[in-house]
Motif scaffolding. Structure first.
Motif, PDB file in Angstrom:
ATOM      1  N   GLU A 246      -1.925  20.181 -17.018  1.00 40.42           N
ATOM      2  CA  GLU A 246      -0.722  19.685 -17.678  1.00 40.42           C
ATOM      3  C   GLU A 246       0.156  18.901 -16.714  1.00 40.42           C
ATOM      4  OE1 GLU A 246       1.355  22.855 -19.514  1.00 40.42           O
ATOM      5  OE2 GLU A 246      -0.236  23.306 -20.975  1.00 40.42           O
ATOM      6  N   VAL A 247       0.213  19.338 -15.464  1.00 43.90           N
ATOM      7  CA  VAL A 247       1.001  18.615 -14.460  1.00 43.90           C
ATOM      8  C   VAL A 247       0.432  17.221 -14.247  1.00 43.90           C
ATOM      9  CG1 VAL A 247       1.702  18.576 -12.040  1.00 43.90           C
ATOM     10  CG2 VAL A 247       1.766  20.727 -13.318  1.00 43.90           C
ATOM     11  N   ARG A 248      -0.888  17.108 -14.196  1.00 42.54           N
ATOM     12  CA  ARG A 248      -1.506  15.788 -14.030  1.00 42.54           C
ATOM     13  C   ARG A 248      -1.258  14.907 -15.250  1.00 42.54           C
ATOM     14  NH1 ARG A 248      -6.123  19.068 -12.740  1.00 42.54           N
ATOM     15  NH2 ARG A 248      -6.289  19.467 -10.493  1.00 42.54           N
ATOM     16  N   ALA A 249      -1.353  15.496 -16.436  1.00 36.76           N
ATOM     17  CA  ALA A 249      -1.161  14.709 -17.658  1.00 36.76           C
ATOM     18  C   ALA A 249       0.283  14.223 -17.789  1.00 36.76           C
ATOM     19  CB  ALA A 249      -1.549  15.538 -18.873  1.00 36.76           C
ATOM     20  N   GLN A 250       1.232  15.058 -17.395  1.00 35.31           N
ATOM     21  CA  GLN A 250       2.645  14.677 -17.507  1.00 35.31           C
ATOM     22  C   GLN A 250       3.070  13.675 -16.440  1.00 35.31           C
ATOM     23  OE1 GLN A 250       4.766  18.383 -17.328  1.00 35.31           O
ATOM     24  NE2 GLN A 250       4.039  19.089 -19.340  1.00 35.31           N
ATOM     25  N   ALA A 251       2.282  13.525 -15.380  1.00 39.30           N
ATOM     26  CA  ALA A 251       2.671  12.617 -14.293  1.00 39.30           C
ATOM     27  C   ALA A 251       2.587  11.162 -14.711  1.00 39.30           C
ATOM     28  CB  ALA A 251       1.788  12.866 -13.068  1.00 39.30           C
ATOM     29  N   GLY A 252       1.725  10.838 -15.670  1.00 43.96           N
ATOM     30  CA  GLY A 252       1.581   9.456 -16.088  1.00 43.96           C
ATOM     31  C   GLY A 252       0.678   8.678 -15.144  1.00 43.96           C
ATOM     32  N   ARG A 253       0.438   7.417 -15.498  1.00 49.79           N
ATOM     33  CA  ARG A 253      -0.459   6.587 -14.698  1.00 49.79           C
ATOM     34  C   ARG A 253       0.111   6.323 -13.315  1.00 49.79           C
ATOM     35  NH1 ARG A 253      -2.563   1.171 -17.461  1.00 49.79           N
ATOM     36  NH2 ARG A 253      -3.363   2.806 -18.862  1.00 49.79           N
ATOM     37  N   TRP A 254       1.400   6.051 -13.231  1.00 54.15           N
ATOM     38  CA  TRP A 254       2.021   5.789 -11.936  1.00 54.15           C
ATOM     39  C   TRP A 254       2.023   7.029 -11.060  1.00 54.15           C
ATOM     40  CZ3 TRP A 254       3.640   2.052  -8.775  1.00 54.15           C
ATOM     41  CH2 TRP A 254       4.557   2.371  -7.777  1.00 54.15           C
TER      42      TRP A 254
ATOM     43  N   LEU B  17       0.824  -1.204   0.000  1.00 56.44           N
ATOM     44  CA  LEU B  17       0.000   0.000   0.000  1.00 56.44           C
ATOM     45  C   LEU B  17       0.861   1.257   0.000  1.00 56.44           C
ATOM     46  CD1 LEU B  17      -3.016   0.914   0.213  1.00 56.44           C
ATOM     47  CD2 LEU B  17      -2.651   1.055   2.683  1.00 56.44           C
ATOM     48  N   GLY B  18       1.937   1.226   0.781  1.00 57.36           N
ATOM     49  CA  GLY B  18       2.833   2.368   0.817  1.00 57.36           C
ATOM     50  C   GLY B  18       3.563   2.583  -0.497  1.00 57.36           C
ATOM     51  N   THR B  19       3.933   1.485  -1.160  1.00 56.71           N
ATOM     52  CA  THR B  19       4.620   1.605  -2.446  1.00 56.71           C
ATOM     53  C   THR B  19       3.727   2.227  -3.507  1.00 56.71           C
ATOM     54  OG1 THR B  19       5.963  -0.346  -1.927  1.00 56.71           O
ATOM     55  CG2 THR B  19       5.850   0.322  -4.230  1.00 56.71           C
ATOM     56  N   LEU B  20       2.436   1.905  -3.485  1.00 60.28           N
ATOM     57  CA  LEU B  20       1.534   2.382  -4.528  1.00 60.28           C
ATOM     58  C   LEU B  20       0.885   3.725  -4.196  1.00 60.28           C
ATOM     59  CD1 LEU B  20      -0.272  -0.978  -5.428  1.00 60.28           C
ATOM     60  CD2 LEU B  20       1.539   0.164  -6.712  1.00 60.28           C
ATOM     61  N   TYR B  21       0.464   3.909  -2.936  1.00 60.81           N
ATOM     62  CA  TYR B  21      -0.411   5.031  -2.624  1.00 60.81           C
ATOM     63  C   TYR B  21       0.136   5.970  -1.558  1.00 60.81           C
ATOM     64  CZ  TYR B  21      -3.782   2.159  -5.151  1.00 60.81           C
ATOM     65  OH  TYR B  21      -4.412   1.415  -6.108  1.00 60.81           O
ATOM     66  N   ALA B  22       1.365   5.802  -1.141  1.00 61.04           N
ATOM     67  CA  ALA B  22       1.906   6.715  -0.132  1.00 61.04           C
ATOM     68  C   ALA B  22       2.197   8.079  -0.750  1.00 61.04           C
ATOM     69  CB  ALA B  22       3.182   6.139   0.480  1.00 61.04           C
ATOM     70  N   PRO B  23       1.822   9.170  -0.082  1.00 59.34           N
ATOM     71  CA  PRO B  23       2.176  10.505  -0.603  1.00 59.34           C
ATOM     72  C   PRO B  23       3.695  10.673  -0.656  1.00 59.34           C
ATOM     73  CG  PRO B  23       0.471  10.665   1.078  1.00 59.34           C
ATOM     74  CD  PRO B  23       0.976   9.248   1.116  1.00 59.34           C
ATOM     75  N   ARG B  24       4.200  11.117  -1.770  1.00 60.17           N
ATOM     76  CA  ARG B  24       5.640  11.275  -1.952  1.00 60.17           C
ATOM     77  C   ARG B  24       5.896  12.514  -2.807  1.00 60.17           C
ATOM     78  NH1 ARG B  24       3.383   7.167  -4.563  1.00 60.17           N
ATOM     79  NH2 ARG B  24       3.546   7.053  -6.834  1.00 60.17           N
ATOM     80  N   LEU B  25       7.114  13.018  -2.696  1.00 65.22           N
ATOM     81  CA  LEU B  25       7.499  14.234  -3.422  1.00 65.22           C
ATOM     82  C   LEU B  25       8.627  13.887  -4.387  1.00 65.22           C
ATOM     83  CD1 LEU B  25       6.947  17.307  -3.629  1.00 65.22           C
ATOM     84  CD2 LEU B  25       8.761  17.633  -1.936  1.00 65.22           C
ATOM     85  N   PRO B  26       8.303  13.363  -5.568  1.00 60.43           N
ATOM     86  CA  PRO B  26       9.353  13.050  -6.548  1.00 60.43           C
ATOM     87  C   PRO B  26       9.960  14.304  -7.127  1.00 60.43           C
ATOM     88  CG  PRO B  26       7.194  12.701  -7.512  1.00 60.43           C
ATOM     89  CD  PRO B  26       6.958  13.044  -6.069  1.00 60.43           C
ATOM     90  N   GLY B  27      11.001  14.114  -7.927  1.00 61.15           N
ATOM     91  CA  GLY B  27      11.718  15.251  -8.479  1.00 61.15           C
ATOM     92  C   GLY B  27      10.854  16.134  -9.361  1.00 61.15           C
ATOM     93  N   ARG B  28      10.001  15.519 -10.201  1.00 60.69           N
ATOM     94  CA  ARG B  28       9.163  16.317 -11.108  1.00 60.69           C
ATOM     95  C   ARG B  28       8.171  17.173 -10.330  1.00 60.69           C
ATOM     96  NH1 ARG B  28       6.342  13.304 -16.065  1.00 60.69           N
ATOM     97  NH2 ARG B  28       8.554  13.235 -16.653  1.00 60.69           N
ATOM     98  N   LEU B  29       7.556  16.593  -9.297  1.00 63.29           N
ATOM     99  CA  LEU B  29       6.600  17.370  -8.504  1.00 63.29           C
ATOM    100  C   LEU B  29       7.309  18.458  -7.703  1.00 63.29           C
ATOM    101  CD1 LEU B  29       3.654  17.658  -7.714  1.00 63.29           C
ATOM    102  CD2 LEU B  29       4.033  16.011  -5.868  1.00 63.29           C
ATOM    103  N   LYS B  30       8.519  18.166  -7.251  1.00 66.88           N
ATOM    104  CA  LYS B  30       9.292  19.178  -6.533  1.00 66.88           C
ATOM    105  C   LYS B  30       9.633  20.348  -7.451  1.00 66.88           C
ATOM    106  CE  LYS B  30      13.273  19.583  -3.453  1.00 66.88           C
ATOM    107  NZ  LYS B  30      14.405  18.856  -2.833  1.00 66.88           N
ATOM    108  N   LYS B  31       9.967  20.059  -8.712  1.00 66.50           N
ATOM    109  CA  LYS B  31      10.237  21.127  -9.675  1.00 66.50           C
ATOM    110  C   LYS B  31       8.981  21.954  -9.950  1.00 66.50           C
ATOM    111  CE  LYS B  31      14.002  18.721 -12.068  1.00 66.50           C
ATOM    112  NZ  LYS B  31      14.449  18.107 -13.342  1.00 66.50           N
ATOM    113  N   THR B  32       7.827  21.286  -9.936  1.00 66.01           N
ATOM    114  CA  THR B  32       6.572  22.016 -10.127  1.00 66.01           C
ATOM    115  C   THR B  32       6.340  23.008  -8.997  1.00 66.01           C
ATOM    116  OG1 THR B  32       5.602  20.136 -11.315  1.00 66.01           O
ATOM    117  CG2 THR B  32       4.083  21.762 -10.395  1.00 66.01           C
ATOM    118  N   VAL B  33       6.602  22.575  -7.775  1.00 69.04           N
ATOM    119  CA  VAL B  33       6.431  23.469  -6.622  1.00 69.04           C
ATOM    120  C   VAL B  33       7.410  24.631  -6.704  1.00 69.04           C
ATOM    121  CG1 VAL B  33       6.555  23.619  -4.097  1.00 69.04           C
ATOM    122  CG2 VAL B  33       5.547  21.600  -5.177  1.00 69.04           C
TER     123      VAL B  33
END
Length: 265
Positions: free
Chosen positions: A74-82, A44-60
């Motif tokens: 556009e941010v949602r579309a670029q994030a992909g399914r994962w 559950l943590g691997t799939l649905y845990a809130p995390r701050l990846p590099g792309r989302l950090k750059k968005t912030v």
């Protein structure tokens, strides 16, 4: 079928159950259930845990520097399914979208605090199960020891004092087996519960700091310049950030703090 059942009836597990009795069966069942719960929690943590990846950090960071350049869709579309499985992505984009639409400041803050709390709720029940197992295992082991000691002394009383020290020590040895088994089950699960709680607190801190970074920025309009921002509006924005921190900390403490207290003692 006989070949499969033979190791269970004559192997080490059967010997342990024979030494500990029914209490040992319960301890083994708790151990298996706890392992399954921990594996589920990790998946559950691997799939649905809130995390701050590099792309989302750059968005912030881009939002802090140029708020008008960020498009939540556009941010949602670029994030992909994962990436869209990440609750923090939706929390960030929804908050940015609400700020760009000039929604009510208090409503934005309350919605962000509620969504941050809901993002951690799926991990609460598995953690609670692990904590309960860590608390019950020593008590069950002690119960098995008490029952075993009662049986040993009952056998000695039935023999009218003719039982020797070897027989008595053998009965006490078997009775203490459940206490040892209870501790063997409890200690790893107590450590796992403390580790999971630590990870959840780190995730909560990441969510809170990310939201504060977003709410600390005033979206630009087509005709406004940074110099046009008045001092009262800046004070209002700082108050908004402080209220968000207070709300998220309060919801985390009241919704989870007491339930996590057992893992750390």
């Amino acid at each position: 079928m006989t070949d499969i059942a033979s190791p269970l009836s004559t192997g080490p597990v059967a010997q342990i159950i024979e030494m500990g009795g029914p209490v040992m069966v319960v301890l083994l069942a708790l151990a298996v259930f706890g392992v399954v719960t921990f594996v589920y929690l990790m998946l559950l943590g691997t799939l649905y845990a809130p995390r701050l990846p590099g792309r989302l950090k750059k968005t912030v960071m881009a939002w802090q520097q140029q708020p008008g350049s960020i498009s939540p869709s556009e941010v949602r579309a670029q994030a992909g399914r994962w990436g869209r499985l990440n609750p923090l992505l939706h929390l960030v984009t929804n908050t940015i979208e609400a700020l760009q639409n000039r929604q009510d400041d208090r409503q934005i803050r309350e919605t962000a605090a509620r969504d941050a709390q809901h993002a951690l709720e799926p991990f609460e029940a598995p953690l609670k199960i692990i904590e309960v197992i860590a608390a019950l295992a020593p008590l069950l082991g002690l119960l098995g020891t008490v029952l075993g000691m009662m049986e040993a002394f009952s056998a000695m009383a039935a023999s009218e004092g003719r039982a020797n020290a070897t027989q008595l020590s053998g009965g006490i040895y078997e009775a203490l087996t459940t206490t040892a088994a209870g501790l063997v089950v409890a200690i790893p699960f107590a450590a796992l519960a403390a580790w999971v709680e630590f990870r959840l607190r780190r995730i909560h801190k990441t969510i809170n700091s990310t939201l504060v970074s977003i709410l600390n920025v005033t979206p630009e309009t087509g005709t406004e310049t940074p110099a046009a921002t008045s001092e009262p509006e800046g004070d209002l924005q700082r108050n908004q950030v402080a209220e968000l921190e207070e709300d998220t900390k309060h919801s985390y403490a009241t919704g989870r703090g007491q339930r996590f207290a057992h893992a750390t003692g």
